[in-house]
Design a protein around this motif. Structure first.
Motif, PDB file in Angstrom:
ATOM      1  N   GLY A 414      -8.444   4.125   1.755  1.00  0.00           N
ATOM      2  CA  GLY A 414      -7.166   5.187   2.629  1.00  0.00           C
ATOM      3  C   GLY A 414      -6.927   4.445   4.301  1.00  0.00           C
ATOM      4  N   LEU A 415      -7.818   3.298   4.748  1.00  0.00           N
ATOM      5  CA  LEU A 415      -7.932   3.067   6.471  1.00  0.00           C
ATOM      6  C   LEU A 415      -7.033   1.474   6.002  1.00  0.00           C
ATOM      7  CD1 LEU A 415     -11.658   3.345   7.403  1.00  0.00           C
ATOM      8  CD2 LEU A 415      -9.385   4.750   8.014  1.00  0.00           C
ATOM      9  N   VAL A 416      -6.933   0.046   4.653  1.00  0.00           N
ATOM     10  CA  VAL A 416      -6.392   0.059   4.598  1.00  0.00           C
ATOM     11  C   VAL A 416      -5.616  -0.132   3.373  1.00  0.00           C
ATOM     12  CG1 VAL A 416      -6.780  -2.741   4.119  1.00  0.00           C
ATOM     13  CG2 VAL A 416      -8.699  -1.538   5.127  1.00  0.00           C
ATOM     14  N   GLY A 417      -3.532  -0.676   3.764  1.00  0.00           N
ATOM     15  CA  GLY A 417      -2.925  -0.602   2.752  1.00  0.00           C
ATOM     16  C   GLY A 417      -2.615  -1.756   2.573  1.00  0.00           C
ATOM     17  N   TYR A 418      -1.828  -1.594   0.947  1.00  0.00           N
ATOM     18  CA  TYR A 418      -2.576  -3.635   0.792  1.00  0.00           C
ATOM     19  C   TYR A 418      -0.491  -3.108   0.054  1.00  0.00           C
ATOM     20  CZ  TYR A 418      -2.670  -7.711  -2.563  1.00  0.00           C
ATOM     21  OH  TYR A 418      -2.632  -9.081  -2.889  1.00  0.00           O
ATOM     22  N   VAL A 419       0.445  -4.389   0.495  1.00  0.00           N
ATOM     23  CA  VAL A 419       2.122  -4.615   0.106  1.00  0.00           C
ATOM     24  C   VAL A 419       2.174  -5.666  -0.794  1.00  0.00           C
ATOM     25  CG1 VAL A 419       4.479  -4.157   0.361  1.00  0.00           C
ATOM     26  CG2 VAL A 419       2.797  -3.211   1.683  1.00  0.00           C
ATOM     27  N   GLN A 420       1.476  -6.219  -2.260  1.00  0.00           N
ATOM     28  CA  GLN A 420       1.317  -6.747  -2.924  1.00  0.00           C
ATOM     29  C   GLN A 420       3.252  -7.621  -2.689  1.00  0.00           C
ATOM     30  OE1 GLN A 420      -0.950  -6.453  -7.101  1.00  0.00           O
ATOM     31  NE2 GLN A 420      -0.821  -4.060  -6.104  1.00  0.00           N
ATOM     32  N   GLN A 421       2.380  -9.055  -3.567  1.00  0.00           N
ATOM     33  CA  GLN A 421       3.875  -9.696  -3.280  1.00  0.00           C
ATOM     34  C   GLN A 421       4.889  -9.123  -3.986  1.00  0.00           C
ATOM     35  OE1 GLN A 421       3.176 -14.280  -3.745  1.00  0.00           O
ATOM     36  NE2 GLN A 421       5.046 -14.829  -3.955  1.00  0.00           N
ATOM     37  N   GLU A 422       4.924  -8.541  -5.360  1.00  0.00           N
ATOM     38  CA  GLU A 422       5.402  -8.105  -6.498  1.00  0.00           C
ATOM     39  C   GLU A 422       4.891  -6.906  -6.370  1.00  0.00           C
ATOM     40  OE1 GLU A 422       8.384  -9.749  -8.185  1.00  0.00           O
ATOM     41  OE2 GLU A 422       7.626 -11.646  -6.962  1.00  0.00           O
ATOM     42  N   SER A 423       5.511  -6.008  -5.689  1.00  0.00           N
ATOM     43  CA  SER A 423       4.290  -4.714  -5.716  1.00  0.00           C
ATOM     44  C   SER A 423       5.487  -3.969  -6.679  1.00  0.00           C
ATOM     45  CB  SER A 423       4.746  -4.487  -3.987  1.00  0.00           C
ATOM     46  OG  SER A 423       4.059  -4.062  -3.740  1.00  0.00           O
ATOM     47  N   THR A 424       5.129  -3.356  -7.449  1.00  0.00           N
ATOM     48  CA  THR A 424       5.436  -2.471  -8.781  1.00  0.00           C
ATOM     49  C   THR A 424       6.509  -1.126  -8.262  1.00  0.00           C
ATOM     50  OG1 THR A 424       4.022  -2.699 -10.472  1.00  0.00           O
ATOM     51  CG2 THR A 424       5.214  -0.513 -10.624  1.00  0.00           C
ATOM     52  N   THR A 425       7.236  -0.804  -8.553  1.00  0.00           N
ATOM     53  CA  THR A 425       8.521   0.347  -8.093  1.00  0.00           C
ATOM     54  C   THR A 425       8.646   1.558  -9.452  1.00  0.00           C
ATOM     55  OG1 THR A 425       9.671  -0.987  -6.494  1.00  0.00           O
ATOM     56  CG2 THR A 425      10.608   1.003  -7.374  1.00  0.00           C
ATOM     57  N   LEU A 426       7.935   2.769  -9.171  1.00  0.00           N
ATOM     58  CA  LEU A 426       8.145   3.343 -10.373  1.00  0.00           C
ATOM     59  C   LEU A 426       8.853   4.333 -11.469  1.00  0.00           C
ATOM     60  CD1 LEU A 426       4.311   4.919  -9.159  1.00  0.00           C
ATOM     61  CD2 LEU A 426       4.917   2.820 -10.355  1.00  0.00           C
ATOM     62  N   ARG A 427       9.229   4.427 -11.994  1.00  0.00           N
ATOM     63  CA  ARG A 427      10.837   5.690 -11.984  1.00  0.00           C
ATOM     64  C   ARG A 427      10.283   6.969 -11.759  1.00  0.00           C
ATOM     65  NH1 ARG A 427      13.797   6.428 -15.980  1.00  0.00           N
ATOM     66  NH2 ARG A 427      14.111   4.477 -17.283  1.00  0.00           N
ATOM     67  N   GLY A 428      11.460   7.033 -10.926  1.00  0.00           N
ATOM     68  CA  GLY A 428      11.181   8.339 -10.489  1.00  0.00           C
ATOM     69  C   GLY A 428      12.171   8.722  -9.236  1.00  0.00           C
ATOM     70  N   THR A 429      11.890   9.271  -8.765  1.00  0.00           N
ATOM     71  CA  THR A 429      12.955   9.013  -7.073  1.00  0.00           C
ATOM     72  C   THR A 429      12.675   8.433  -5.771  1.00  0.00           C
ATOM     73  OG1 THR A 429      12.423  11.057  -5.925  1.00  0.00           O
ATOM     74  CG2 THR A 429      13.631  12.097  -7.525  1.00  0.00           C
ATOM     75  N   ILE A 430      12.798   7.969  -5.432  1.00  0.00           N
ATOM     76  CA  ILE A 430      12.842   7.178  -3.834  1.00  0.00           C
ATOM     77  C   ILE A 430      11.856   7.702  -3.305  1.00  0.00           C
ATOM     78  CG2 ILE A 430      13.812   6.235  -1.824  1.00  0.00           C
ATOM     79  CD1 ILE A 430      15.848   5.536  -2.990  1.00  0.00           C
ATOM     80  N   GLY A 431      11.732   8.825  -3.077  1.00  0.00           N
ATOM     81  CA  GLY A 431      11.174  10.032  -2.680  1.00  0.00           C
ATOM     82  C   GLY A 431       9.770   9.927  -2.527  1.00  0.00           C
TER      83      GLY A 431
END
Length: 592
Positions: A414-431
Motif C-alpha cells: 500500500g505504501l509502494v506502488g509498482y508500474v511494470q513494463q507490461e502492466s496488465t489492463t483488465l477487461r472492464g471500464t476505465i474507471g
C-alpha cells in the motif's frame, strides 16, 4: 477440507442405509405374501406393508441423492475457494514454475472430479456395500447352499472388476495429466494469438495442440473403456449366478428340501443385488478417477506461499501499520515522504548465477531517482525485491529506516506502488481499472491521477468517459494509453514510493515528454524510482544509479555522469546518436 462436512455426509449415508433396509425387507415380505396365497390368511396387511416399503425406499433414496448433491457442491466450492486463495497468495517463483493452463485445469475440472469422488462415490459405496452385505446375510438365512453357488460365480467376476478398477485409476491419472498439458498449451497459444498470426504459426500451433487433443481423446477413450468393463464384469457374474441358482433351486424344490416361497425370496434378493453390486463397482471406478484428481489438487494446494512478515517486528515500527494513514480528501492528496536504502543487497535466480552482488545506494524522500544500465544488470530485480515479490538473499532494504521484511505485505504494497513494463489492463471500464483493488477512492483522487498520468484529455473526449468498456488486455486503448492507465491506477493509491519499470516504453515522443513532466510533478510529492532503458526519460532525474553486472558502478546526476562515468557515457552515446552520431546535450530538462 471435507472433514467439516462429515456430519452431513454421515446423515446422508444414514438415509441411504435406511432406504437400503427398506429395500431388503421387500423380498422377505413378498415371499411371505406368496406363502399366504392359497391359505385363509388375509393379504391386505402384507400388500400394504410392501407398498409402504416401496414408497419409503423411493423417498429416502431421492432425499439422500439431493443431500449428497448439495454437500458435493459445497465441497467443490470450498476447495475451489481454498485453491484460489493459495494461488493468489503463492510465491511468484513457485507460481512461475507452473503452467497457467494446468493450474486452470486443476481448479476447474479436477475439482469437478473431486465432487464425484467425495460425495457421490464414497456415500454410494457405503450404502451399496451395506445393501450387498445385508442381502448376503438374508440369503444365507434362506439357504446356505444357494448362497455358496452364488458366491462361487460372483467371486470370479469380483476379481476381474478389482483388476479393472486398479487399471482405471492409473489410466485416469494419465488422462488428467494430459488434460493439464492440453489446457496449458491452449492457454499459451490463445494468450499470444497476435504473435501466432504474425509468425504464420497457426498450422504449427494447430498441429501441436491438436496432437495433445488427440492424446487426450485416446486417454479418455481408454478410461471410458475400462470404466465400461466394470459393469459387464459384474453383470455376467450375476447372470451366471442367477442361472445356477434357478437350476439348483428348482431341483431342491422338486425333492422337497426347499419350498417355492423361499426360492422366490432368494431369487428376488439376487435380483436386488444386481443394481447395488453394479453401482458399487462403478462407484469404485469413479473413486479411482477422483483419487487421480485429488492428487493433482493436493499438489496445487501445496504450492509455496508468500511469507508475510519475514522477521520479528520491532515494538515500535517506523512505518505506519496501514497505508490508510495517508491523509486524503475529495480534492487533495497528501503523500508521506519515505526514503529507501539498499544495503549490500544480494540476490540470484539461480544458485550459481548471482543477479545482484551487494548493491548499496540510498534514495532520498521525494524526488526522482533513475536506475540505468545494460540489459541484465538487475534493474527490474531491484524493484521486485522492494515489492517483496522475491526475498533478498543477503543484505537488506529499508523503507523509511525500517527493514521491509518487518513490514506486513499488505502495508508495504500500500505504501509502494509498482508500474511494470507490461502492466496488465483488465477487461472492464476505465474507471474499474483505475480503482482496481481500492475500496475507497474519491473523485478528486481519480481526477488528479488522470491529470498526472496525462489521461485526462483522453477520458474527457470519450462519449462514456470513465465508463468506457475495455476488452481483454486493454483492447480499445493504444499501448501508450494502457501504460498511462497503469500509472494512474497506482497514483490513486497515494503511494509513498512509486516504482516505474520503463513506464514510457510504449509512448511516442510527445506523450513521453508530457509524462516526463508528470513524473517530475509526482516526484515533488512522493519518492519516485524509475528503471529506464530509454535514457531520454531520466536526464532530469535528481539522482541516477548506474548498474552493471549486479553492482553499482556510478551515482550522480546526468551532467555529473557524462564526465565521470565511462559506462554512462557509452550508454548515452549509443542511444542518442542520430546519423551524425550526435549525443544528447548535457542539459536535458523536461520541456526543453
Amino acid at each position: 477440507m471435507t472433514r467439516r462436512h462429515l456430519p452431513k455426509v454421515a446423515g446422508a449415508v444414514v438415509l441411504g442405509l435406511v432406504a437400503a433396509a427398506a429395500g431388503l425387507a421387500q423380498p422377505a415380505l413378498i415371499g411371505r405374501l406368496i406363502g399366504a396365497i392359497g391359505t385363509d390368511a388375509s393379504l391386505v396387511l402384507p400388500i400394504v406393508l410392501v407398498v409402504v416399503l416401496f414408497l419409503v425406499e423411493a423417498a429416502l433414496t431421492s432425499t439422500q441423492a439431493y443431500v449428497m448433491g448439495r454437500i458435493g457442491e459445497r465441497i467443490v466450492y470450498d476447495v475451489r475457494s481454498a485453491l484460489l486463495g493459495r494461488v493468489l497468495s503463492a510465491d511468484l517463483r513457485a507460481f512461475g514454475a507452473m503452467r497457467q493452463g494446468d493450474v486452470f485445469a486443476r481448479i476447474v475440472t479436477d475439482t469437478s472430479m473431486l465432487k464425484v469422488a467425495l460425495s457421490q462415490s464414497v456415500a454410494g459405496i457405503i450404502v451399496d456395500a451395506a445393501m450387498v452385505l445385508g442381502g448376503v446375510v438374508l440369503m444365507l438365512l434362506i439357504d446356505p447352499l444357494l448362497l455358496a453357488v452364488t458366491a462361487g460365480c460372483m467371486t470370479v467376476a469380483s476379481l476381474v472388476a478389482f483388476v479393472v478398477a486398479r487399471r482405471l485409476r492409473k489410466a485416469a491419472q494419465e488422462s488428467r495429466a494430459i488434460m493439464g498439458d492440453f489446457g496449458a498449451d491452449l492457454q499459451r497459444a490463445l494468450s499470444a494469438l497476435s504473435t501466432v498470426k504474425a509468425c504464420r504459426a497457426e498450422r504449427l500451433e494447430g498441429s501441436r495442440i491438436g496432437g495433445l487433443a488427440l492424446s487426450a481423446r485416446r486417454s479418455g477413450v481408454k478410461v471410458s473403456a475400462l470404466n465400461a468393463l466394470l459393469s459387464p464384469s459384474m453383470s455376467i457374474g450375476l447372470q451366471a449366478s442367477l442361472a445356477a441358482v434357478i437350476v439348483t433351486g428348482m431341483g431342491r424344490v422338486a425333492n422337497g428340501s426347499m419350498n417355492p416361497a423361499s426360492l422366490t425370496a432368494f431369487i428376488m434378493y439376487l435380483f436386488y443385488l444386481v443394481t447395488p453390486l453394479v453401482t458399487l463397482f462403478m462407484g469404485i471406478g469413479q473413486l479411482q478417477q477422483g483419487r487421480a484428481a485429488i492428487g493433482r489438487i493436493n499438489e496445487l494446494a501445496a504450492i509455496e506461499q508468500e511469507q508475510d512478515v519475514l522477521l520479528p517486528r520491532s515494538p515500535q515500527g517506523v512505518v505506519a501499520q496501514s497505508p490508510d494513514d495517508v491523509v486524503a480528501s475529495r480534492d487533495t492528496v497528501v503523500y508521506r515522504h519515505f526514503g529507501v536504502d539498499f544495503q549490500r543487497v544480494r540476490f540470484s535466480y539461480q544458485p550459481d548465477e548471482p543477479t545482484l552482488r551487494g548493491v548499496s545506494f540510498s534514495v532520498p524522500a521525494r524526488g526522482l531517482t533513475a536506475i540505468v544500465g545494460p540489459s541484465g544488470a538487475g534493474k527490474t530485480t531491484l524493484l521486485q525485491l522492494l515489492m517483496r515479490f522475491h526475498p533478498v538473499r543477503g543484505g537488506r532494504i529499508l523503507l523509511n529506516g525500517e527493514n521491509i521484511e518487518l513490514i506486513p505485505l499488505g502495508v508495504l504494497r500500500g505504501l509502494v506502488g509498482y508500474v511494470q513494463q507490461e502492466s496488465t489492463t483488465l477487461r472492464g471500464t476505465i474507471g474499474e481499472n483505475l480503482v482496481y483493488g481500492e475500496a475507497h477512492v474519491g473523485p478528486g483522487e481519480v481526477e488528479r491521477a488522470l491529470w498526472l498520468s496525462g489521461l485526462d484529455e483522453l477520458v474527457s473526449s470519450l462519449p462514456r468517459g470513465l465508463h468506457t468498456e475495455l476488452g481483454d488486455a486493454g483492447l480499445g486503448l493504444s499501448g501508450g494509453q494502457r501504460q498511462r492507465l497503469a500509472i494512474a491506477r497506482m497514483l490513486v493509491r497515494r503511494p509513498s514510493v512509486l516504482l516505474l519499470d520503463e513506464a514510457t516504453s510504449n509512448l511516442d515522443s510527445e506523450s513521453e515528454l508530457k509524462l516526463r513532466q508528470s513524473i517530475r510533478n509526482i516526484a515533488g510529492e512522493c519518492t519516485v524510482i524509475s528503471v529506464a532503458h530509454r535514457l531520454s526519460t531520466v536526464v532530469d532525474a535528481d539522482q541516477i544509479i548506474v548498474l552493471d553486472q549486479g553492482t553499482v558502478r556510478d551515482v550522480g546526476t546526468h551532467q555529473q555522469l557524462l564526465t565521470t562515468s565511462a559506462l554512462y557515457q557509452r550508454l548515452t552515446s549509443i542511444q542518442f546518436q542520430d546519423n551524425g552520431r550526435r549525443a544528447l546535450p548535457a542539459t536535458g530538462k523536461a520541456g526543453e
